[in-house]
Enzyme design. Structure first.
Site, PDB file in Angstrom:
ATOM      1  N   TYR A  34       0.819  -1.209   0.000  1.00  0.00           N
ATOM      2  CA  TYR A  34       0.000   0.000   0.000  1.00  0.00           C
ATOM      3  C   TYR A  34       0.850   1.255   0.000  1.00  0.00           C
ATOM      4  CZ  TYR A  34       0.847   0.869   5.024  1.00  0.00           C
ATOM      5  OH  TYR A  34       1.420   1.152   6.229  1.00  0.00           O
ATOM      6  N   ARG A  53       8.105   4.004  -4.556  1.00  0.00           N
ATOM      7  CA  ARG A  53       8.183   2.998  -3.489  1.00  0.00           C
ATOM      8  C   ARG A  53       7.158   1.897  -3.721  1.00  0.00           C
ATOM      9  NH1 ARG A  53       7.579   5.089   2.509  1.00  0.00           N
ATOM     10  NH2 ARG A  53       5.430   5.334   1.800  1.00  0.00           N
ATOM     11  N   ARG A 102      -8.208 -20.647  -1.589  1.00  0.00           N
ATOM     12  CA  ARG A 102      -7.100 -20.311  -0.696  1.00  0.00           C
ATOM     13  C   ARG A 102      -5.933 -21.264  -0.942  1.00  0.00           C
ATOM     14  NH1 ARG A 102      -5.133 -21.792   4.432  1.00  0.00           N
ATOM     15  NH2 ARG A 102      -4.145 -20.073   5.560  1.00  0.00           N
ATOM     16  N   LYS A 150       6.498  -2.132   1.962  1.00  0.00           N
ATOM     17  CA  LYS A 150       5.319  -1.552   2.619  1.00  0.00           C
ATOM     18  C   LYS A 150       4.113  -2.462   2.423  1.00  0.00           C
ATOM     19  CE  LYS A 150       3.157   3.002   3.081  1.00  0.00           C
ATOM     20  NZ  LYS A 150       3.241   3.099   4.539  1.00  0.00           N
ATOM     21  N   GLU A 182      11.958   2.317  14.388  1.00  0.00           N
ATOM     22  CA  GLU A 182      11.150   3.425  13.875  1.00  0.00           C
ATOM     23  C   GLU A 182       9.863   3.475  14.686  1.00  0.00           C
ATOM     24  OE1 GLU A 182       9.899   2.618   9.779  1.00  0.00           O
ATOM     25  OE2 GLU A 182       9.926   0.476  10.209  1.00  0.00           O
TER      26      GLU A 182
HETATM   27  N1  PMP Z   1       7.666   3.716   8.947  1.00  0.00           N
HETATM   28  C1  PMP Z   1       6.525   3.016   8.994  1.00  0.00           C
HETATM   29  C2  PMP Z   1       6.515   1.695   9.675  1.00  0.00           C
HETATM   30  C3  PMP Z   1       5.361   3.532   8.397  1.00  0.00           C
HETATM   31  O1  PMP Z   1       4.216   2.824   8.436  1.00  0.00           O
HETATM   32  C4  PMP Z   1       5.408   4.823   7.801  1.00  0.00           C
HETATM   33  C5  PMP Z   1       4.162   5.431   7.223  1.00  0.00           C
HETATM   34  N2  PMP Z   1       3.762   4.803   6.062  1.00  0.00           N
HETATM   35  C6  PMP Z   1       6.619   5.504   7.771  1.00  0.00           C
HETATM   36  C7  PMP Z   1       7.739   4.921   8.352  1.00  0.00           C
HETATM   37  C8  PMP Z   1       6.748   6.857   7.121  1.00  0.00           C
HETATM   38  O2  PMP Z   1       6.731   6.753   5.713  1.00  0.00           O
HETATM   39  P1  PMP Z   1       6.205   7.949   4.819  1.00  0.00           P
HETATM   40  O3  PMP Z   1       7.007   9.151   5.192  1.00  0.00           O
HETATM   41  O4  PMP Z   1       6.486   7.506   3.434  1.00  0.00           O
HETATM   42  O5  PMP Z   1       4.755   8.104   5.117  1.00  0.00           O
END
Ligand code: PMP
Length: 287
Positions: A34, A53, A102, A150, A182
């Site tokens: 996403y 991305r 599935r 992502k 993070e």
């Molecule tokens: N780290 C994680 C785990 C996230 O979910 C996000 C938000 N999508 C970010 C960092 C920040 O990414 P962005 O600046 O592209 O929104």
């Protein structure tokens, strides 16, 4: 609230009429990726970065993405127009689609991927967290080892955010081997007492934030000293300032970590400056 128009596999439909198969691999296996692109003044922030991305995430999972950037831009813009979105986000989800049953194995190339987009209205520039800052609580980082992709596997980040709320905080910072990876949905930063801006280096351990990349450029243009390296919770707690970055929160000050005040417990000057600069820069570059 008025009904949104959402996009599902080529159609713009009322949200209550949007349907995806129960066999969709996004639903059964979290086999989906996403992006969230923010909207200011009805226009998209950092759109090319988000689409780059998306391509990278799909590529890492050998997932088909049969739409080019121009086609995806058209869909984003059409949704913004149909929903009269001035400020907020456009959420995009791409899954490997439904093979009609599935099965763990990836289905054949004839399986149509699922593409869903919807808008979310949100005050981004004038938000409480943006001006007052947020309190974070740390949680162990129990996510999988490819956090640079992502994917829609967001159960653990959801759990971590709930745990943070139960601890009286607003959000969670994830920690592995004593080091901050993070935030649960954002990148983590600190400004040392010596005035060095620090954020973790890119690797499989964190998501390469699009906002992170823009803020790094802004920091350079402001002649701030920057280091991309891991830092511990204790180091962050004794920092001058801390903040997080993401598409939907821009630059948001962090005023406490596990109930330890950062600085004087109010948003720091550099955080405020970077937030302002990010908004100015974004307004200049929206498409
Ligand atoms: N780290 C994680 C785990 C996230 O979910 C996000 C938000 N999508 C970010 C960092 C920040 O990414 P962005 O600046 O592209 O929104």
């Amino acid at each position: 609230m008025t009904q949104r128009t959402v996009y599902v596999n080529g159609d713009y439909v009322a949200e209550q009429d949007a349907k995806v198969s129960v066999f969709d691999r996004g639903f059964l296996l979290a086999d989906g990726v996403y992006e969230v692109s923010s909207v200011l003044d009805g226009k998209l922030i950092d759109f090319p970065g988000h689409m780059q991305r998306l391509k990278r995430s799909a590529g890492a999972l050998e997932m088909a993405l049969p739409w080019d950037e121009a086609a995806l831009l058209t869909i984003h813009r059409e949704l913004i127009r149909r929903n009269a979105l001035e400020e907020g986000m456009v959420y995009l989800q791409l899954t490997r689609g439904s093979a009609g049953d599935r099965d763990f194995d990836y289905p054949g190339a004839d399986t149509t991927p699922t593409l869903v987009l919807f808008t979310q209205a949100k005050a981004l520039v004038y938000s409480r967290s943006g001006s007052k800052g947020i309190r974070v609580a740390t949680q162990p980082d129990w996510r999988w080892a490819r956090r640079d992709i992502k994917t829609v596997q967001l159960l653990y980040p959801a759990m971590a955010k709930m745990a943070a709320k139960a601890a009286g905080a607003d959000d969670s910072w994830l920690v592995e081997s004593g080091l901050v990876t993070e935030g649960a949905s954002n990148n983590a930063w600190m400004l040392t007492q010596e005035g060095v801006l620090v954020t973790r280096e890119l690797s499989h351990s964190i998501l390469p934030g699009i906002t992170r990349a823009v803020v790094l450029k802004i920091a350079e243009s402001l002649s701030l000293r920057v280091e991309e390296r891991a830092f511990s919770v204790v180091e962050a707690q004794s920092a001058k300032e801390c903040f997080v970055t993401s598409a939907s929160s821009f630059v948001t000050p962090v005023i406490a970590i596990d109930d330890v005040k950062i600085g004087d417990g109010y948003p720091g000057e550099v955080s405020r400056q970077l937030r302002e600069a990010y908004i100015v820069e974004s307004r200049r570059r929206v498409i």
